[in-house]
Design an enzyme around this catalytic site. Structure first.
Site, PDB file in Angstrom:
ATOM      1  N   ARG A   6       0.800 151.226  54.962  1.00  0.00           N
ATOM      2  CA  ARG A   6      -0.124 150.207  54.454  1.00  0.00           C
ATOM      3  C   ARG A   6      -1.368 150.856  53.876  1.00  0.00           C
ATOM      4  O   ARG A   6      -2.451 150.305  53.936  1.00  0.00           O
ATOM      5  CB  ARG A   6      -0.503 149.227  55.553  1.00  0.00           C
ATOM      6  CG  ARG A   6      -1.064 149.862  56.805  1.00  0.00           C
ATOM      7  CD  ARG A   6      -1.724 148.797  57.636  1.00  0.00           C
ATOM      8  NE  ARG A   6      -2.111 149.308  58.927  1.00  0.00           N
ATOM      9  CZ  ARG A   6      -2.782 148.598  59.804  1.00  0.00           C
ATOM     10  NH1 ARG A   6      -3.147 147.379  59.522  1.00  0.00           N
ATOM     11  NH2 ARG A   6      -3.101 149.099  60.969  1.00  0.00           N
ATOM     12  N   LYS A  50      -6.848 151.187  52.921  1.00  0.00           N
ATOM     13  CA  LYS A  50      -5.994 150.843  54.068  1.00  0.00           C
ATOM     14  C   LYS A  50      -5.829 149.323  54.093  1.00  0.00           C
ATOM     15  O   LYS A  50      -6.833 148.599  54.130  1.00  0.00           O
ATOM     16  CB  LYS A  50      -6.665 151.340  55.349  1.00  0.00           C
ATOM     17  CG  LYS A  50      -5.857 151.170  56.614  1.00  0.00           C
ATOM     18  CD  LYS A  50      -6.526 151.952  57.736  1.00  0.00           C
ATOM     19  CE  LYS A  50      -5.885 151.708  59.082  1.00  0.00           C
ATOM     20  NZ  LYS A  50      -6.555 152.447  60.155  1.00  0.00           N
ATOM     21  N   GLY A  96       2.520 145.880  55.256  1.00  0.00           N
ATOM     22  CA  GLY A  96       1.608 146.708  54.462  1.00  0.00           C
ATOM     23  C   GLY A  96       0.174 146.192  54.444  1.00  0.00           C
ATOM     24  O   GLY A  96      -0.650 146.685  53.681  1.00  0.00           O
ATOM     25  N   ARG A 117     -11.256 154.188  53.290  1.00  0.00           N
ATOM     26  CA  ARG A 117     -11.513 155.260  54.257  1.00  0.00           C
ATOM     27  C   ARG A 117     -11.772 156.565  53.509  1.00  0.00           C
ATOM     28  O   ARG A 117     -11.086 156.866  52.537  1.00  0.00           O
ATOM     29  CB  ARG A 117     -10.288 155.383  55.164  1.00  0.00           C
ATOM     30  CG  ARG A 117     -10.356 156.471  56.181  1.00  0.00           C
ATOM     31  CD  ARG A 117      -9.470 156.153  57.363  1.00  0.00           C
ATOM     32  NE  ARG A 117      -8.062 156.425  57.096  1.00  0.00           N
ATOM     33  CZ  ARG A 117      -7.107 156.269  58.022  1.00  0.00           C
ATOM     34  NH1 ARG A 117      -7.401 155.830  59.226  1.00  0.00           N
ATOM     35  NH2 ARG A 117      -5.860 156.527  57.724  1.00  0.00           N
ATOM     36  N   ASP A 168       0.777 161.749  64.577  1.00  0.00           N
ATOM     37  CA  ASP A 168       0.411 161.340  63.214  1.00  0.00           C
ATOM     38  C   ASP A 168      -1.066 160.954  63.137  1.00  0.00           C
ATOM     39  O   ASP A 168      -1.590 160.748  62.037  1.00  0.00           O
ATOM     40  CB  ASP A 168       1.282 160.168  62.735  1.00  0.00           C
ATOM     41  CG  ASP A 168       1.272 159.006  63.708  1.00  0.00           C
ATOM     42  OD1 ASP A 168       1.710 159.196  64.857  1.00  0.00           O
ATOM     43  OD2 ASP A 168       0.810 157.919  63.328  1.00  0.00           O
TER      44      ASP A 168
END
Ligand code: AMP
Ligand code: MG
Length: 505
Positions: A109, A129, A142, A192, A272
């Site tokens: 997403r 994001k 997403g 971000r 991750d």
């Protein structure tokens, strides 16, 4: 390949600038890496993007000036409806151990628009994001909801205020489209900003695909971007990759010890969510603890306490072991030899972490010269804090601000005994008590994003009242200031309240 510290490619000298030039200077070096690492993607069309928040001081750091743009145009840019010049949006591929289980993932997403080169030549990923599905969305939509995006904004900016390496938040836009969770929520996109989005999981992804050439290219890229001093040292190749691994370990040791110093619980330390640049990344079910307890967990899905406060250093080491596994082909010709080398580095991580932690705790207690017995002094305080369920932040604040003899609101003899030992210990330093306290006030924050204040700000924002959100952000910008007017941001939430956070929202 371009590097973080390489000279700017196309210096925008003042005479070339038109008055309203925003200052975008995009490069897309990640999109020049092997294609298995990403997919080209675009944002979903949104019906009515609306700007909720723009971080002007961060924009300034990035060399961006949005003053000549109206809110509609900004909302279109920060929801991906319009691209800044030079952007080449991609979704990045990565894998990850999530709560211990390995999965192939990727930006499900998010879109990386490209890398903004700041005036000083530093390179920053600009990522949207919540911008819609990508080839890595699996069963997800997403999308992101307003609350969690504002939450990431608050906590990431608070971390920055505390001086802890972190991704930043540049903007939040509502999309005008609904997001369906347990309830129907307002969709939003967060912009971000990160040193990069290269994760332990990025290396795991390439390692799982068994593409050694891509692995080497990714490692060389990461070294050039984040550890140019290693590249410049001219080491033999295997030594170079080992130094890379060691440096990533050192940054994690530093980062996690900084979290421990402020009572931050990340909540979802999957591989991750470990940035190789050493920044705090992915603010999902994270929170700051109020009353001290090593087992503190906020995430509703972390039933085993895998990612509890006290487990964070051990989990960091576990994640680094997964990183080492993915680097094996680069560390030595023989896998067995590579494993031995990596084991040694992982032991070193544990030692480095302990050292960082103790140095941090010493500073919190106003001590600078190491002495035997310091670790025990710290442990005794923490044990008492845990047994007494006192507020973590405010206890250190009290020690930093209250007078020497009327020291505390805690009257039990165990604490008074500890206080006597501490005062004696400070007496061994070459400074008076007040000087030690002045130093402590530089490292012990008065303000953290208190959970009830965060929730209050989010609830108001949900009904279009952004005042509490804005006020909280202003307060958190200077967390070491002790002004009376900000006292209400310092109170812990109702005692015994069990704060729960949710991820994947
Ligand atoms: P996180 O728990 O936020 O680190 O996310 C784990 C993975 O799930 C990442 O690959 C995300 O991109 C993906 N993901 C999370 N939420 C969604 C969503 N709503 N739609 C698609 N993918 C998602
Ligand atoms: Mg993540």
């Amino acid at each position: 390949m371009d590097r973080e510290n390489s000279p700017a490619r196309s210096d925008s000298s003042p005479e070339n600038e038109t008055p309203h030039e925003v200052g975008w200077r995009f490069d897309n070096s990640y999109a020049r890496l092997p294609e298995l690492l990403y997919s080209r993607a675009t944002a979903l069309r949104f019906p009515g993007p609306r700007l909720i928040r723009l971080n002007s001081s961060l924009a300034d750091d990035l060399g961006l000036d949005f003053r000549g743009m109206d809110e509609t145009s900004l909302a279109r840019i920060f929801s991906g409806q319009e691209l800044p010049p030079g952007a080449e949006p991609i979704a990045q591929a990565y894998a990850g151990h999530q709560f211990g289980g390995f999965t192939m993932l990727g930006d499900g997403r998010a879109l990386l628009l490209g890398e903004q080169l700041a005036r000083d030549g530093r390179r920053f990923d600009i990522q949207l994001k919540g911008s819609g599905p990508t080839p890595y969305s699996r069963r997800g939509d997403g999308l992101a909801a307003l609350g969690p995006m504002l939450r990431e904004y608050i906590i990431s900016e608070a971390m920055h205020g505390l001086g802890i390496p972190t991704t930043r938040s540049l903007a939040v836009v509502t999309t005008g489209a609904p997001v369906y969770r347990e309830r129907t929520l307002r969709g939003a996109v967060l912009t971000r900003v990160a040193a990069s989005h290269i994760r332990v999981g990025t290396f795991q992804f390439v390692a799982a695909r068994r593409d050694e050439s891509a692995l080497r290219q990714l490692a060389d890229y990461t070294i050039a971007r984040h550890f140019p001093e290693i590249e410049q040292a001219g080491l033999p190749v295997e030594a170079k990759y080992l130094e890379f691994f060691n440096e990533v370990c050192r940054r994690q040791a530093r980062l996690v010890s900084r979290w421990q110093m402020v009572g931050f619980v990340h909540g979802v330390m999957n591989t991750d969510n470990v940035s190789l640049a050493g920044e705090t990344i992915d603010y999902g079910p994270c929170a700051f603890m109020d009353s001290y307890h090593a087992h503190t967990v906020f995430s509703s899905i972390d039933e085993q306490g895998r990612y509890s406060y006290g487990n964070q250093p051990a989990i960091a080491q576990w994640n680094l072991a997964r990183f080492a596994e993915s680097l094996i082909p680069l560390l030595a010709a023989q896998p067995e030899a590579a494993v031995e080398i990596a084991k040694e580095s992982l032991h070193q991580f544990a030692a480095d972490y302990q050292e960082e932690w103790l140095a941090g705790m010493r500073a919190k207690l106003g001590l600078t010269t190491p002495r035997e017995g310091d670790r025990e002094l710290v442990s005794l305080l923490l044990e008492w804090m845990q047994d007494s369920a006192v507020d973590f932040t405010n206890t250190f604040d009290d020690l930093s601000t209250r007078g020497e003899f009327v020291a505390s609101p805690y009257h039990d003899s165990r604490f008074q005994g500890w206080l006597t030992s501490w005062r004696k210990r400070i007496g061994l330093e070459q400074r008076v008590f007040e000087e030690a306290q002045a130093m402590m006030r530089q490292v012990n924050p008065a303000l953290i994003p208190r959970n009830h204040r965060v929730e209050e700000a989010l609830a108001a924002a949900e009904s279009d009242d952004l005042r509490p959100f804005n006020e909280l952000l202003v307060a958190l910008r200077l967390p070491f200031e002790r002004t009376e007017s900000l006292a209400r941001f310092r109170e812990p939430g109702p005692a015994g309240a069990c704060y729960r956070t949710f991820c994947g929202t």
